[in-house]
Design an enzyme around this catalytic site. Structure first.
Site, PDB file in Angstrom:
ATOM      1  N   CYS A  94      17.984  19.828  -8.157  1.00  0.00           N
ATOM      2  CA  CYS A  94      19.435  19.641  -7.973  1.00  0.00           C
ATOM      3  C   CYS A  94      19.929  18.277  -8.455  1.00  0.00           C
ATOM      4  O   CYS A  94      21.120  18.098  -8.691  1.00  0.00           O
ATOM      5  CB  CYS A  94      19.812  19.840  -6.517  1.00  0.00           C
ATOM      6  SG  CYS A  94      19.465  21.500  -5.931  1.00  0.00           S
TER       7      CYS A  94
ATOM      8  N   ASN B  59      25.400  26.767  -4.519  1.00  0.00           N
ATOM      9  CA  ASN B  59      24.555  25.699  -5.049  1.00  0.00           C
ATOM     10  C   ASN B  59      23.972  26.155  -6.388  1.00  0.00           C
ATOM     11  O   ASN B  59      23.117  27.031  -6.430  1.00  0.00           O
ATOM     12  CB  ASN B  59      23.449  25.388  -4.037  1.00  0.00           C
ATOM     13  CG  ASN B  59      22.576  24.216  -4.469  1.00  0.00           C
ATOM     14  OD1 ASN B  59      22.615  23.790  -5.612  1.00  0.00           O
ATOM     15  ND2 ASN B  59      21.768  23.724  -3.545  1.00  0.00           N
TER      16      ASN B  59
ATOM     17  N   HIS C 121      27.042  16.648  -5.359  1.00  0.00           N
ATOM     18  CA  HIS C 121      26.276  17.890  -5.528  1.00  0.00           C
ATOM     19  C   HIS C 121      26.843  18.919  -4.564  1.00  0.00           C
ATOM     20  O   HIS C 121      27.140  18.610  -3.403  1.00  0.00           O
ATOM     21  CB  HIS C 121      24.799  17.607  -5.227  1.00  0.00           C
ATOM     22  CG  HIS C 121      23.960  18.838  -5.191  1.00  0.00           C
ATOM     23  ND1 HIS C 121      24.050  19.823  -6.153  1.00  0.00           N
ATOM     24  CD2 HIS C 121      23.020  19.261  -4.303  1.00  0.00           C
ATOM     25  CE1 HIS C 121      23.193  20.792  -5.857  1.00  0.00           C
ATOM     26  NE2 HIS C 121      22.559  20.476  -4.731  1.00  0.00           N
TER      27      HIS C 121
HETATM   28  O1  UT7 Z   1      20.471  21.213  -3.029  1.00  0.00           O
HETATM   29  C1  UT7 Z   1      19.676  20.659  -2.051  1.00  0.00           C
HETATM   30  C2  UT7 Z   1      18.920  21.694  -1.385  1.00  0.00           C
HETATM   31  N1  UT7 Z   1      19.489  22.445  -0.363  1.00  0.00           N
HETATM   32  C3  UT7 Z   1      20.330  22.059   0.592  1.00  0.00           C
HETATM   33  O2  UT7 Z   1      20.916  21.027   0.577  1.00  0.00           O
HETATM   34  C4  UT7 Z   1      20.491  22.984   1.741  1.00  0.00           C
HETATM   35  C5  UT7 Z   1      20.291  22.247   3.021  1.00  0.00           C
HETATM   36  N2  UT7 Z   1      20.360  23.092   4.208  1.00  0.00           N
HETATM   37  C6  UT7 Z   1      21.467  23.767   4.596  1.00  0.00           C
HETATM   38  O3  UT7 Z   1      22.474  23.809   3.905  1.00  0.00           O
HETATM   39  C7  UT7 Z   1      21.453  24.413   5.961  1.00  0.00           C
HETATM   40  O4  UT7 Z   1      20.322  23.987   6.662  1.00  0.00           O
HETATM   41  C8  UT7 Z   1      21.478  25.969   5.928  1.00  0.00           C
HETATM   42  C9  UT7 Z   1      22.822  26.449   5.465  1.00  0.00           C
HETATM   43  C10 UT7 Z   1      20.377  26.483   5.004  1.00  0.00           C
HETATM   44  C11 UT7 Z   1      21.236  26.523   7.321  1.00  0.00           C
HETATM   45  O5  UT7 Z   1      22.185  26.004   8.223  1.00  0.00           O
HETATM   46  P1  UT7 Z   1      21.720  25.381   9.612  1.00  0.00           P
HETATM   47  O6  UT7 Z   1      22.934  25.014  10.334  1.00  0.00           O
HETATM   48  O7  UT7 Z   1      20.745  24.292   9.300  1.00  0.00           O
HETATM   49  O8  UT7 Z   1      21.061  26.604  10.306  1.00  0.00           O
HETATM   50  P2  UT7 Z   1      19.579  26.791  10.849  1.00  0.00           P
HETATM   51  O9  UT7 Z   1      18.601  26.871   9.725  1.00  0.00           O
HETATM   52  O10 UT7 Z   1      19.319  25.770  11.911  1.00  0.00           O
HETATM   53  O11 UT7 Z   1      19.706  28.198  11.520  1.00  0.00           O
HETATM   54  C12 UT7 Z   1      20.626  28.465  12.565  1.00  0.00           C
HETATM   55  C13 UT7 Z   1      20.577  29.933  12.885  1.00  0.00           C
HETATM   56  C14 UT7 Z   1      19.159  30.475  13.011  1.00  0.00           C
HETATM   57  O12 UT7 Z   1      19.149  31.456  14.023  1.00  0.00           O
HETATM   58  P3  UT7 Z   1      18.584  31.089  15.495  1.00  0.00           P
HETATM   59  O13 UT7 Z   1      17.176  30.640  15.284  1.00  0.00           O
HETATM   60  O14 UT7 Z   1      19.490  30.004  16.003  1.00  0.00           O
HETATM   61  O15 UT7 Z   1      18.711  32.390  16.213  1.00  0.00           O
HETATM   62  C15 UT7 Z   1      18.925  31.155  11.682  1.00  0.00           C
HETATM   63  O16 UT7 Z   1      17.967  32.184  11.754  1.00  0.00           O
HETATM   64  O17 UT7 Z   1      21.189  30.686  11.807  1.00  0.00           O
HETATM   65  C16 UT7 Z   1      20.306  31.706  11.392  1.00  0.00           C
HETATM   66  N3  UT7 Z   1      20.543  31.950   9.977  1.00  0.00           N
HETATM   67  C17 UT7 Z   1      21.450  32.837   9.531  1.00  0.00           C
HETATM   68  N4  UT7 Z   1      22.305  33.644  10.178  1.00  0.00           N
HETATM   69  C18 UT7 Z   1      23.117  34.411   9.424  1.00  0.00           C
HETATM   70  C19 UT7 Z   1      19.939  31.361   8.903  1.00  0.00           C
HETATM   71  N5  UT7 Z   1      20.446  31.880   7.762  1.00  0.00           N
HETATM   72  C20 UT7 Z   1      21.385  32.779   8.133  1.00  0.00           C
HETATM   73  C21 UT7 Z   1      22.248  33.618   7.393  1.00  0.00           C
HETATM   74  N6  UT7 Z   1      23.090  34.415   8.094  1.00  0.00           N
HETATM   75  N7  UT7 Z   1      22.271  33.637   6.065  1.00  0.00           N
END
Ligand code: UT7
Length: 325
Positions: free
Chosen positions: A114, A282, A252
């Site tokens: 990225c 992204n 980004h």
């Molecule tokens: O370009 C550089 C590389 N990438 C990034 O910069 C991405 C960095 N990370 C992120 O943007 C975020 O961490 C995400 C968008 C990927 C995830 O958001 P989060 O607020 O960190 O969520 P989380 O991973 O802590 O998950 C929260 C909940 C989980 O459920 P439980 O365990 O609380 O029941 C996940 O299983 O959200 C759930 N979850 C989803 N729910 C619905 C994860 N993905 C999804 C989804 N739809 N697509």
């Protein structure tokens, strides 16, 4: 006389095929509401079968060259950032060179995921400042959809395909003011595609399919917020600038919550931040030049304004470019 490297034209291209959050609801256990609230993404563009990174890069490059008032004959360096090249070799930069009917100038790819465009722009700037090139084409292009597991809701809702490009020319006027590049390979396993040419794709201990992107999203998120906060400080300090001296943040485009955090760090109103993540997700190396081109073409970014470009990604890699547009 100091030679500066100045951006004289921008261009971008998104493939026609659109994948909405609603479409994803039918593919994985997710909702439009979750994706919008947690990421800011509304839709992403996906290259159709047979459409390659070079195809997207060529369109963005032609637009940037036209915007600069140049022709392909004027280009004497091509630097292309991608994680998703058409072929193992030749480089996608060479493939684009061929499409543009340019012959003989240096052309090479850069792989910093990225942060790729920030790395590529920084490298082109060094060529120009040393007099090794006078008119460089710098491209960020990805078909990131090809390294996504479309059954993994933790990653498939985030990424998309696209390309952005700039023409950078030698100039007596100020242009790029400073570049800041960093990497720390210790974080390899938080964001990676485990398989590869040398390692192969038969990896017994891979945490899932080795062809696809694996990400510990939450840990990457925290690192991105902290690291981008630090790079903002480093960039301002290196130039002896105050936060209020920056006219535009061109970040980004990974997650609106990461962008908001960087804007807060700069005490910057969101009106001064270019946000396109909602429209294409992204797109890895393409995301910064896509955002830049959008705000240049819609007239928000004006000549003479100070822009802070930044990115964070796999590696980890991170970096920034401060420039007078
Ligand atoms: O370009 C550089 C590389 N990438 C990034 O910069 C991405 C960095 N990370 C992120 O943007 C975020 O961490 C995400 C968008 C990927 C995830 O958001 P989060 O607020 O960190 O969520 P989380 O991973 O802590 O998950 C929260 C909940 C989980 O459920 P439980 O365990 O609380 O029941 C996940 O299983 O959200 C759930 N979850 C989803 N729910 C619905 C994860 N993905 C999804 C989804 N739809 N697509």
């Amino acid at each position: 006389m100091t030679i500066y490297a100045r951006i004289t034209g921008t261009g971008s291209y998104l493939p026609e095929k659109v994948l909405t959050n609603k479409d994803l609801e039918a593919m994985v256990d997710t909702t439009d509401q979750w994706i919008r609230e947690r990421t800011g993404i509304v839709k992403r563009h996906i290259a159709v079968d047979g459409q390659t990174t070079c195809d997207l890069a060529e369109q963005a490059a032609r637009r940037a060259i036209e915007a600069a008032g140049k022709t392909p004959d004027d280009i004497d360096l091509i630097v292309l950032a991608t994680t998703t090249p058409d072929k193992i070799f030749p480089s996608t930069a060479c493939l684009v060179q061929q499409r543009l009917d340019i012959h003989g100038c240096a052309a090479f790819d850069i792989q910093a995921v990225c942060t790729g465009f920030i790395y590529a722009l920084s490298v082109a700037e060094k060529f120009i400042r040393t007099g090794a090139a006078r008119c460089a084409l710098v491209i960020g292009a990805e078909t990131f959809s090809r390294v996504i597991d479309w059954t993994d809701r933790g990653t498939c809702v985030l990424f998309g395909d696209g390309a952005g490009a700039v023409v950078v020319e030698a100039s007596a006027e100020q242009g790029i003011l400073s570049t800041h590049l960093h990497a720390d390979g210790a974080y390899e396993n938080l964001l990676h595609v485990p398989g590869g040419v040398s390692r192969g794709f038969d990896i017994p201990d891979a945490d899932g399919d080795p062809h696809f992107t694996h990400m510990k999203g939450n840990e990457v998120f925290k690192m991105a917020v902290n690291t981008l906060g630090r790079i903002v400080d480093e960039t301002l300090h290196a130039n002896g600038l105050k936060k209020s001296d920056v006219d535009w943040l061109v970040p980004h485009q990974a997650n609106i919550r990461i962008i908001n955090a960087t804007a807060r760090k700069l005490s910057m109103s969101m009106e001064k931040v270019v946000v396109t993540v909602g429209q294409h997700g992204n797109t890895s190396a393409a995301s910064v030049p896509l955002a830049l081109d959008t705000a240049v073409r819609d007239g928000r970014i004006q000549r003479g304004e100070v822009l802070l470009l930044e990115a964070f990604g796999g590696g980890f890699t991170w970096g920034s470019v401060l420039l007078k547009f």
